[in-house]
Design an enzyme around this catalytic site. Structure first.
Site, PDB file in Angstrom:
ATOM      1  N   ASP A 133       0.822  -1.228   0.000  1.00 12.97           N
ATOM      2  CA  ASP A 133       0.000   0.000   0.000  1.00 12.97           C
ATOM      3  C   ASP A 133       0.848   1.267   0.000  1.00 12.97           C
ATOM      4  OD1 ASP A 133       0.684  -0.486   2.692  1.00 12.97           O
ATOM      5  OD2 ASP A 133      -1.291   0.025   3.482  1.00 12.97           O
ATOM      6  N   ASP A 172      -5.339  -0.389   5.813  1.00 12.44           N
ATOM      7  CA  ASP A 172      -6.079  -0.832   6.995  1.00 12.44           C
ATOM      8  C   ASP A 172      -7.375  -0.044   7.225  1.00 12.44           C
ATOM      9  OD1 ASP A 172      -3.978  -2.556   7.160  1.00 12.44           O
ATOM     10  OD2 ASP A 172      -3.036  -1.617   8.882  1.00 12.44           O
TER      11      ASP A 172
HETATM   12  C1  GLA Z   1       0.508  -2.620   8.374  1.00 10.74           C
HETATM   13  C2  GLA Z   1       0.218  -1.232   7.825  1.00 10.74           C
HETATM   14  C3  GLA Z   1      -0.487  -1.340   6.472  1.00 10.74           C
HETATM   15  C4  GLA Z   1       0.281  -2.246   5.520  1.00 10.74           C
HETATM   16  C5  GLA Z   1       0.616  -3.577   6.197  1.00 10.74           C
HETATM   17  C6  GLA Z   1       1.526  -4.457   5.377  1.00 10.74           C
HETATM   18  O1  GLA Z   1      -0.666  -3.274   8.691  1.00 10.74           O
HETATM   19  O2  GLA Z   1      -0.596  -0.510   8.719  1.00 10.74           O
HETATM   20  O3  GLA Z   1      -0.655  -0.042   5.937  1.00 10.74           O
HETATM   21  O4  GLA Z   1       1.429  -1.600   5.057  1.00 10.74           O
HETATM   22  O5  GLA Z   1       1.244  -3.385   7.444  1.00 10.74           O
HETATM   23  O6  GLA Z   1       0.900  -4.899   4.203  1.00 10.74           O
END
Ligand code: GLA
Length: 408
Positions: free
Chosen positions: A51, A192
């Protein structure tokens, strides 16, 4: 997504939020009844650490999450209680919010600060009041299931309802993201809060994090269960290591970009470009960027497989993702590697990988319906032999995002 027998979702909400309402009544003075809210956690099936590199991701919300019981106060005081790990009560003034203090309340306080600013910009500051809020939940904290986005999006949703602001769902998602980035200080990507705020049960949410387009891709819930195996490993330094990965990806992009005309982010670097120029990179940056450029390819392939209804082919890419996270991105731990290795051997288990940022937390696996117990027992057996303790294994259903829960 189904699994072994489970309660009807409405009955389950009533049961868990009912208990949380009782908790609220036991810790706050008598007065107006609290309103109740639920906000889910999320799992990510494909698109690991893409992301913040502008790549595609494929998360969905799960039926475990954050409980909020909240009511407005007549004064300007904000009182935050929590049943979550090591939580203590926090009391502040709405008009004098404290700075980040490295404690759980940073998450809701960050959201309150963001919503207060948005309300002021809209001329709606007069609607804001003090609040009594209690947080609880059934999502393990720090397990890679995004308890932080669940709390932040849930808080934004509850504030909007309690203060009558009429925010759009996307605005709630944005304030949750800003709270984590600016107030809490984690340089997280959009995945997320988007997954928590926008997911729909029965589909994976496809987000192209470069142009911010999204799409819902159905996943066959009659044939597939989502198993989540918690390694029980928690890393307190995980935030720092996560931010370090973000920086390393940015550094790798700066070195590779001159070789890929028009590239705007690491996602745009093609695998053949990486092949031709990886020797110019420090070895650690070469490994980090190889994960990203190959994960972009795997995620597009997984998408095509799912669109054709081939869940097995989709799931098989998850094993390859785990290897890349383990060897190139170096965010796994041996407990997670063991769970994924056992899943790879368990009959009926179609794919598995660590989910979330890594450094501990959970592995997620797709399991054929009817084979859940068998798969879970293989993972448990191997884990016990190697580590002398049982992993926590559960089957999660999907969820359709934050909501207010009314008890009959
Ligand atoms: C965490 C971060 C997300 C993403 C994941 C890995 O959850 O908050 O934004 O980068 O790691 O995919």
């Amino acid at each position: 997504m189904s699994g072994p027998a489970r309660l009807d979702p409405a009955a389950r909400d009533a049961e868990r939020l009912g208990r949380h309402r009782d908790h609220f009544a036991s810790v706050f003075p008598p007065g107006a009844p609290a309103r109740l809210f639920f906000s889910p956690g999320r799992i990510n099936l494909m698109g690991a650490h893409l992301d913040y590199n502008g790549g595609p991701v494929m998360p969905t919300a799960i039926d475990r999450g954050t409980f909020l019981a909240a009511r407005a106060r007549k004064d300007r005081r904000i009182v935050l209680d929590s049943t979550l790990e090591e939580a203590e009560r926090v009391e502040v003034e709405l008009d004098a919010l404290p700075a980040r203090a490295g404690r759980w309340a940073d998450y809701p306080l960050g959201v309150i600060a963001e919503v207060r600013a948005l309300a002021a910009a809209r001329g709606a500051a007069g609607r804001l009041t003090g609040l009594d809020v209690s947080f609880g939940g059934d999502l393990p904290v720090g397990a890679g299931l995004s308890s932080s986005a669940s709390i932040c999006v849930g808080t934004a949703f509850a504030l909007d309802s309690l203060w009558g602001l009429g925010l759009e769902r996307m605005e709630m998602v944005d304030v949750a993201l800003q709270a984590e980035r600016t107030f809490v200080g984690v340089q997280c990507g959009i995945m997320d809060p988007w997954a928590v705020g926008l997911a729909r049960e029965g589909s994976l949410l496809w987000i192209d994090c470069k142009d911010k387009t999204r799409e819902y891709i159905p996943i066959d819930t009659r044939s597939t269960s989502i198993m989540v195996a918690d390694s029980l490993v928690r890393r307190s330094l995980a935030q720092g290591q996560f931010n370090e990965r973000v920086q390393q990806c940015a550094q790798a992009f700066a070195l590779l970009a001159p070789h890929q005309p028009g590239a705007a982010c690491l996602r745009d670097i093609r695998v053949d470009t990486w092949d031709s120029h990886q020797r110019e990179l420090p070895p650690v940056l070469a490994r980090r960027s190889r994960h990203v450029v190959t994960e972009v390819e795997r995620t597009f392939a997984a998408r095509e497989a799912l669109l054709r209804g081939e869940v097995r082919a989709f799931a098989a890419t998850m094993f390859r993702t785990h290897v890349s996270l383990r060897d190139d991105f170096e965010v796994s731990v041996r407990e997670l590697d063991q769970l994924v290795e056992s899943a790879n051997e368990a009959r009926g288990c179609m794919g598995a990988r660590l989910t979330g940022a890594g450094f501990g937390g959970c592995a997620v696996a797709l399991v054929e319906n009817g084979r859940e117990e068998e798969a879970a027992s293989v993972l448990t057996r191997d884990f016990v032999v190697r580590f002398g303790k049982r992993p926590r294994i559960e089957f999660f259903a999907g969820d359709s995002g934050p909501r207010e829960v009314s008890l009959a």
